[in-house]
Design a protein around this motif. Structure first.
Motif, PDB file in Angstrom:
ATOM      1  N   GLU A 287       0.838  -1.193   0.000  1.00 11.16           N
ATOM      2  CA  GLU A 287       0.000   0.000   0.000  1.00 11.16           C
ATOM      3  C   GLU A 287       0.876   1.246   0.000  1.00 11.16           C
ATOM      4  O   GLU A 287       2.065   1.197   0.309  1.00 11.16           O
ATOM      5  N   ILE A 288       0.269   2.367  -0.356  1.00  7.40           N
ATOM      6  CA  ILE A 288       0.993   3.637  -0.377  1.00  7.40           C
ATOM      7  C   ILE A 288       1.056   4.237   1.026  1.00  7.40           C
ATOM      8  O   ILE A 288       1.953   4.992   1.355  1.00  7.40           O
ATOM      9  N   THR A 289       0.093   3.901   1.875  1.00 10.45           N
ATOM     10  CA  THR A 289       0.022   4.485   3.219  1.00 10.45           C
ATOM     11  C   THR A 289       1.157   3.984   4.103  1.00 10.45           C
ATOM     12  O   THR A 289       1.851   3.016   3.774  1.00 10.45           O
ATOM     13  N   VAL A 290       1.334   4.654   5.233  1.00 13.88           N
ATOM     14  CA  VAL A 290       2.372   4.280   6.187  1.00 13.88           C
ATOM     15  C   VAL A 290       1.725   3.980   7.532  1.00 13.88           C
ATOM     16  O   VAL A 290       0.633   4.461   7.842  1.00 13.88           O
ATOM     17  N   ASP A 291       2.390   3.169   8.307  1.00 12.41           N
ATOM     18  CA  ASP A 291       1.926   2.823   9.641  1.00 12.41           C
ATOM     19  C   ASP A 291       2.645   3.719  10.644  1.00 12.41           C
ATOM     20  O   ASP A 291       3.801   3.485  10.977  1.00 12.41           O
ATOM     21  N   GLU A 292       1.964   4.768  11.094  1.00  9.90           N
ATOM     22  CA  GLU A 292       2.599   5.739  11.981  1.00  9.90           C
ATOM     23  C   GLU A 292       2.856   5.175  13.375  1.00  9.90           C
ATOM     24  O   GLU A 292       3.575   5.786  14.162  1.00  9.90           O
ATOM     25  N   ARG A 293       2.278   4.019  13.694  1.00 15.16           N
ATOM     26  CA  ARG A 293       2.534   3.425  14.993  1.00 15.16           C
ATOM     27  C   ARG A 293       4.000   3.047  15.160  1.00 15.16           C
ATOM     28  O   ARG A 293       4.535   3.077  16.271  1.00 15.16           O
ATOM     29  N   THR A 294       4.653   2.688  14.056  1.00 13.13           N
ATOM     30  CA  THR A 294       6.081   2.356  14.158  1.00 13.13           C
ATOM     31  C   THR A 294       6.905   3.600  14.467  1.00 13.13           C
ATOM     32  O   THR A 294       7.874   3.545  15.215  1.00 13.13           O
ATOM     33  N   GLY A 295       6.514   4.749  13.886  1.00  8.91           N
ATOM     34  CA  GLY A 295       7.214   5.990  14.198  1.00  8.91           C
ATOM     35  C   GLY A 295       6.981   6.415  15.636  1.00  8.91           C
ATOM     36  O   GLY A 295       7.895   6.889  16.320  1.00  8.91           O
ATOM     37  N   GLU A 296       5.750   6.240  16.120  1.00 11.73           N
ATOM     38  CA  GLU A 296       5.466   6.558  17.512  1.00 11.73           C
ATOM     39  C   GLU A 296       6.253   5.652  18.448  1.00 11.73           C
ATOM     40  O   GLU A 296       6.734   6.091  19.503  1.00 11.73           O
ATOM     41  N   SER A 297       6.414   4.384  18.072  1.00  4.01           N
ATOM     42  CA  SER A 297       7.189   3.456  18.892  1.00  4.01           C
ATOM     43  C   SER A 297       8.654   3.862  18.958  1.00  4.01           C
ATOM     44  O   SER A 297       9.316   3.668  19.977  1.00  4.01           O
ATOM     45  N   GLN A 298       9.180   4.434  17.871  1.00  2.00           N
ATOM     46  CA  GLN A 298      10.563   4.896  17.883  1.00  2.00           C
ATOM     47  C   GLN A 298      10.749   6.034  18.887  1.00  2.00           C
ATOM     48  O   GLN A 298      11.742   6.075  19.616  1.00  2.00           O
ATOM     49  N   LEU A 299       9.788   6.951  18.947  1.00  2.00           N
ATOM     50  CA  LEU A 299       9.873   8.041  19.925  1.00  2.00           C
ATOM     51  C   LEU A 299       9.746   7.516  21.344  1.00  2.00           C
ATOM     52  O   LEU A 299      10.528   7.897  22.233  1.00  2.00           O
ATOM     53  N   LEU A 300       8.785   6.630  21.579  1.00  2.00           N
ATOM     54  CA  LEU A 300       8.597   6.074  22.920  1.00  2.00           C
ATOM     55  C   LEU A 300       9.802   5.249  23.338  1.00  2.00           C
ATOM     56  O   LEU A 300      10.260   5.332  24.478  1.00  2.00           O
ATOM     57  N   GLY A 301      10.335   4.457  22.402  1.00  2.00           N
ATOM     58  CA  GLY A 301      11.516   3.659  22.717  1.00  2.00           C
ATOM     59  C   GLY A 301      12.726   4.515  23.037  1.00  2.00           C
ATOM     60  O   GLY A 301      13.509   4.196  23.937  1.00  2.00           O
ATOM     61  N   GLU A 302      12.885   5.631  22.305  1.00  2.00           N
ATOM     62  CA  GLU A 302      14.028   6.512  22.587  1.00  2.00           C
ATOM     63  C   GLU A 302      13.845   7.241  23.913  1.00  2.00           C
ATOM     64  O   GLU A 302      14.831   7.499  24.615  1.00  2.00           O
ATOM     65  N   LEU A 303      12.618   7.564  24.260  1.00  2.00           N
ATOM     66  CA  LEU A 303      12.361   8.124  25.594  1.00  2.00           C
ATOM     67  C   LEU A 303      12.771   7.143  26.675  1.00  2.00           C
ATOM     68  O   LEU A 303      13.368   7.527  27.696  1.00  2.00           O
ATOM     69  N   GLN A 304      12.480   5.863  26.474  1.00  2.00           N
ATOM     70  CA  GLN A 304      12.857   4.848  27.450  1.00  2.00           C
ATOM     71  C   GLN A 304      14.368   4.653  27.475  1.00  2.00           C
ATOM     72  O   GLN A 304      14.979   4.591  28.551  1.00  2.00           O
ATOM     73  N   PHE A 305      14.987   4.543  26.305  1.00  2.00           N
ATOM     74  CA  PHE A 305      16.429   4.305  26.232  1.00  2.00           C
ATOM     75  C   PHE A 305      17.220   5.436  26.878  1.00  2.00           C
ATOM     76  O   PHE A 305      18.111   5.201  27.694  1.00  2.00           O
ATOM     77  N   THR A 306      16.908   6.677  26.506  1.00  2.00           N
ATOM     78  CA  THR A 306      17.686   7.807  27.024  1.00  2.00           C
ATOM     79  C   THR A 306      17.544   7.925  28.542  1.00  2.00           C
ATOM     80  O   THR A 306      18.523   8.186  29.243  1.00  2.00           O
ATOM     81  N   PHE A 307      16.339   7.718  29.057  1.00  2.00           N
ATOM     82  CA  PHE A 307      16.155   7.805  30.504  1.00  2.00           C
ATOM     83  C   PHE A 307      16.958   6.730  31.224  1.00  2.00           C
ATOM     84  O   PHE A 307      17.626   7.011  32.231  1.00  2.00           O
ATOM     85  N   LEU A 308      16.918   5.501  30.727  1.00  2.00           N
ATOM     86  CA  LEU A 308      17.630   4.414  31.402  1.00  2.00           C
ATOM     87  C   LEU A 308      19.136   4.583  31.306  1.00  2.00           C
ATOM     88  O   LEU A 308      19.870   4.145  32.202  1.00  2.00           O
ATOM     89  N   MET A 309      19.618   5.222  30.256  1.00  2.00           N
ATOM     90  CA  MET A 309      21.065   5.471  30.177  1.00  2.00           C
ATOM     91  C   MET A 309      21.493   6.579  31.149  1.00  2.00           C
ATOM     92  O   MET A 309      22.634   6.628  31.578  1.00  2.00           O
ATOM     93  N   VAL A 310      20.581   7.472  31.480  1.00  2.00           N
ATOM     94  CA  VAL A 310      20.848   8.439  32.541  1.00  2.00           C
ATOM     95  C   VAL A 310      20.791   7.744  33.892  1.00  2.00           C
ATOM     96  O   VAL A 310      21.630   7.960  34.764  1.00  2.00           O
ATOM     97  N   LEU A 311      19.815   6.869  34.057  1.00  2.00           N
ATOM     98  CA  LEU A 311      19.606   6.169  35.318  1.00  2.00           C
ATOM     99  C   LEU A 311      20.792   5.277  35.667  1.00  2.00           C
ATOM    100  O   LEU A 311      21.229   5.229  36.824  1.00  2.00           O
ATOM    101  N   THR A 312      21.333   4.569  34.684  1.00  2.00           N
ATOM    102  CA  THR A 312      22.387   3.587  34.943  1.00  2.00           C
ATOM    103  C   THR A 312      23.787   4.112  34.656  1.00  2.00           C
ATOM    104  O   THR A 312      24.727   3.807  35.387  1.00  2.00           O
ATOM    105  N   MET A 313      23.933   4.892  33.584  1.00  2.00           N
ATOM    106  CA  MET A 313      25.275   5.316  33.139  1.00  2.00           C
ATOM    107  C   MET A 313      25.556   6.790  33.412  1.00  2.00           C
ATOM    108  O   MET A 313      26.674   7.244  33.202  1.00  2.00           O
ATOM    109  N   MET A 314      24.525   7.542  33.820  1.00  2.00           N
ATOM    110  CA  MET A 314      24.646   8.988  34.008  1.00  2.00           C
ATOM    111  C   MET A 314      25.207   9.653  32.751  1.00  2.00           C
ATOM    112  O   MET A 314      26.110  10.488  32.809  1.00  2.00           O
ATOM    113  N   ASN A 315      24.669   9.252  31.595  1.00  2.00           N
ATOM    114  CA  ASN A 315      25.139   9.765  30.318  1.00  2.00           C
ATOM    115  C   ASN A 315      24.539  11.143  30.054  1.00  2.00           C
ATOM    116  O   ASN A 315      23.309  11.294  29.997  1.00  2.00           O
TER     117      ASN A 315
END
Length: 484
Positions: A287-315
Motif C-alpha cells: 500500500e501507499i500508506t504508512v503505519d505511523e505506529r512504528t514511528g510513535e514506537s521509535q519516539l517512545l523507545g528513545e524516551l525509554q532508552f535515554t532515561f535508562l542510560m541516565v539512570l544507569t550510566m549517568m550519560n
C-alpha cells in the motif's frame, strides 16, 4: 529451579575482578571473589554494565535480550534482526573481563580460542552453580542480600518469601520501562549489534557516548594526531556517536510558513511531532500508506532508552535528548486529541520514570543543574493548561486521565502545583523589618505577553518615503517574526 542439565538463562562473567561495580537493570552491587555471573534471567531486555569504581570511573555496558527477540518492541522490521546463527538449547551468555579496556567483552564465533573457552565455561557451569558462584537475578536487592553477593543459597527461601511482592513490582517496573525498546531502535541509536560465539546480539554503550550535537568540540583537539605516514592515528576503539532522532526545537513549522502559521507552530509543536513520526514510520506492505505506529514506537523507545542510560550510566547526552523529546511532545496541543493514545502513553511513561528518579546518583534534576526540576515542572504546567483548553469532554480523555494521575503524584512527592490559576504569580511580600515589596515570578513574561514576549506592532506605511517603483522592487516586507 532448572537442573544443571537444563540451566536457566545465565550470564557468566569469568575473570571479573573483585570490588568491581556491577549493575543489571535496576540494581547495582559490588562483585566479590566468588562472583562468577547471574542466573535465572527472566525473559525480556536486560542491561548489564560495570565500572571500576562506584562514581568516578567510565561505565561500560550492553543491552541483550533473553527469549525470542522478535517479540521485543513493536517495530515492523524487528523480526529481521532475529539471529540466524543462534543454536537451540539453553541461553548461556559469556562475557569475559578484558583488563586492557576494563570492560566485559563477549566471546567471538570467529575465534577458535574463544569457541574452545566457551565450551569449557559451559562444561564447568554446574560446578560454579553448586559452589554458589552465581548470583540469582533480582530486580531489587535488600540489605540482607547485599551482604551475601557471592550467590550463596543459604537462607535464600525465607528471603524469597519476604521479597516476593517487591520482586514482582520491580520486574514489572523494568518491563514497563523497556517495553518499547526494539532491536531496530538500538541499532539506529547505538549501531549494529555484535554477535557472540552462540549468535546472541548485544549493543554496547559507555557513559562517555554522545551525539555530535552534545559534544564539546575544541579546535585542535578534536582531530586525531597524524602518524609518520600522514594518516590519522587512533587509539583503541572509536566511540560510536549516538544516532538520536533529529529534534529541532528552534524550527517547528513547515518550510515556507510565514506569519500566523509560524507563530502558531512555534506555540503548538504538533506539526513538528507529526513530521518526525512520519519520517520514522514504516510503509504498509502493498500500500501507499504508512503505519505511523512504528514511528510513535521509535519516539517512545528513545524516551525509554535515554532515561535508562541516565539512570544507569549517568550519560549527559542521553539526558539532553530525553529533555528535548519531552519538550517537543509536551508542548503539543492538537496532538492531545489527534494522537490521544500516543500522548497518554507518554504521560504514563513519564510517571513511571519519575518514580525511579531517586535511583540516579545525586538526583535526576540536580545532575544537569535543574534545581527542583523547574524545566519539567514548567512543561507539565503548560501541558495541564493545554489539556484543559483543548479537551472538551474531559471525562472521556485518556490523556487527561493519565495527567491527573501524574499531577497527583508530583503534588504529593514534589509539592508541584500544575494549575496556573492556583499559583500566586504576583503579590506583596513582607520582609523581616516589616517593609513590603511587590514580587513577581521570573517566568511570567510568556503568559502575560510582557517583556521579550510582548506583541510587536509594525507600521508598514509610516515613514516610508521611497518611490512607488522602489517599493515594488523591494517586495513585500517580511512579517515572519510578527506575533499575533
Amino acid at each position: 529451579m532448572a537442573s544443571p542439565l537444563q540451566p536457566s538463562p545465565t550470564i557468566l562473567l569469568p575473570g571479573l575482578p573483585p570490588k568491581t561495580l556491577v549493575g543489571i537493570d535496576l540494581i547495582t552491587f559490588t562483585s566479590t571473589a566468588n562472583f562468577h555471573g547471574i542466573r535465572d534471567l527472566p525473559e525480556g531486555w536486560h542491561f548489564l554494565y560495570t565500572g571500576t569504581t562506584e562514581s568516578l570511573s567510565l561505565r561500560c555496558g550492553a543491552w541483550f535480550y533473553v527469549g525470542d527477540i522478535g517479540k521485543a518492541g513493536i517495530g515492523g522490521n524487528d523480526n529481521a534482526l532475529v539471529t540466524r546463527n543462534q543454536r537451540p538449547g539453553p541461553e548461556i551468555y559469556i562475557w569475559k573481563w578484558n583488563s586492557d579496556t576494563e570492560s566485559l567483552a563477549s566471546l567471538k564465533a570467529d575465534s577458535d580460542l574463544d569457541s574452545q573457552a566457551a565450551m569449557r565455561y559451559k562444561a564447568n557451569l554446574g560446578a560454579v552453580w553448586q559452589n554458589g558462584g552465581l548470583f540469582r537475578y533480582r530486580s531489587r536487592v535488600s540489605p540482607a542480600m547485599l551482604s551475601n553477593q557471592s550467590g550463596s543459597t543459604q537462607n535464600e527461601a525465607p528471603r524469597m518469601e519476604e521479597d516476593t511482592e517487591p520482586e514482582e513490582s520491580g520486574r514489572r517496573d523494568w518491563q514497563q520501562l523497556t517495553d518499547r525498546i526494539s532491536p531496530s531502535l538500538l541499532s539506529r541509536v547505538i549501531g549494529n549489534a555484535e554477535l557472540d560465539v552462540d549468535g546472541h546480539p548485544r549493543w554496547m554503550v559507555t557513559s562517555a557516548g554522545t551525539a555530535n550535537r552534545d559534544a564539546d568540540h575544541i579546535p585542535g583537539l578534536d582531530q586525531p594526531a597524524e602518524g609518520q605516514d600522514g594518516k590519522a592515528e587512533t587509539s583503541g576503539e572509536q566511540e560510536r556517536e549516538f544516532g538520536f532522532l533529529p529534534v529541532d526545537l528552534k524550527r517547528t513549522w513547515r518550510e515556507g510558513a510565514i506569519g500566523r502559521e509560524r507563530t502558531e507552530a512555534a506555540q503548538d509543536r504538533s506539526w513538528a511531532l507529526g513530521e518526525l513520526i512520519l519520517v520514522y514510520s514504516s510503509s504498509v506492505t502493498g500500500e501507499i500508506t504508512v503505519d505511523e505506529r512504528t514511528g510513535e514506537s521509535q519516539l517512545l523507545g528513545e524516551l525509554q532508552f535515554t532515561f535508562l542510560m541516565v539512570l544507569t550510566m549517568m550519560n549527559f547526552s542521553c539526558l539532553q535528548q530525553w529533555k528535548r523529546l519531552l519538550e517537543l511532545i509536551l508542548t503539543c496541543r492538537r496532538a492531545i486529541v489527534d494522537r490521544e493514545e500516543f500522548m497518554s502513553e507518554v504521560v504514563r511513561l513519564l510517571l513511571r520514570q519519575l518514580k525511579r528518579c531517586d535511583d540516579v546518583e545525586g538526583g535526576l534534576f540536580e545532575i544537569d543543574g535543574d534545581e527542583g526540576g523547574a524545566f519539567l515542572r514548567n512543561l507539565l504546567t503548560k501541558l495541564r493548561r493545554s489539556v484543559d483548553e483543548v479537551v472538551e469532554n474531559g471525562a472521556g480523555s485518556t490523556v487527561k486521565a493519565e495527567l491527573d494521575k501524574l499531577e497527583a503524584w508530583v503534588k504529593e512527592e514534589y509539592d508541584w502545583e500544575l494549575k496556573r490559576e492556583s499559583i500566586v504569580r504576583r503579590g506583596m511580600l513582607q520582609l523581616e523589618d516589616g517593609e513590603e515589596v511587590e514580587m513577581e515570578m521570573d517566568d511570567n513574561d510568556e503568559d502575560e505577553e510582557t517583556g521579550e514576549y510582548a506583541p510587536l506592532v509594525v507600521d508598514l506605511d509610516e515613514g516610508n518615503t521611497m518611490p512607488e517603483e522602489e517599493v515594488e522592487d523591494e517586495g513585500t516586507p517580511d512579517i515572519d517574526d510578527m506575533r499575533y
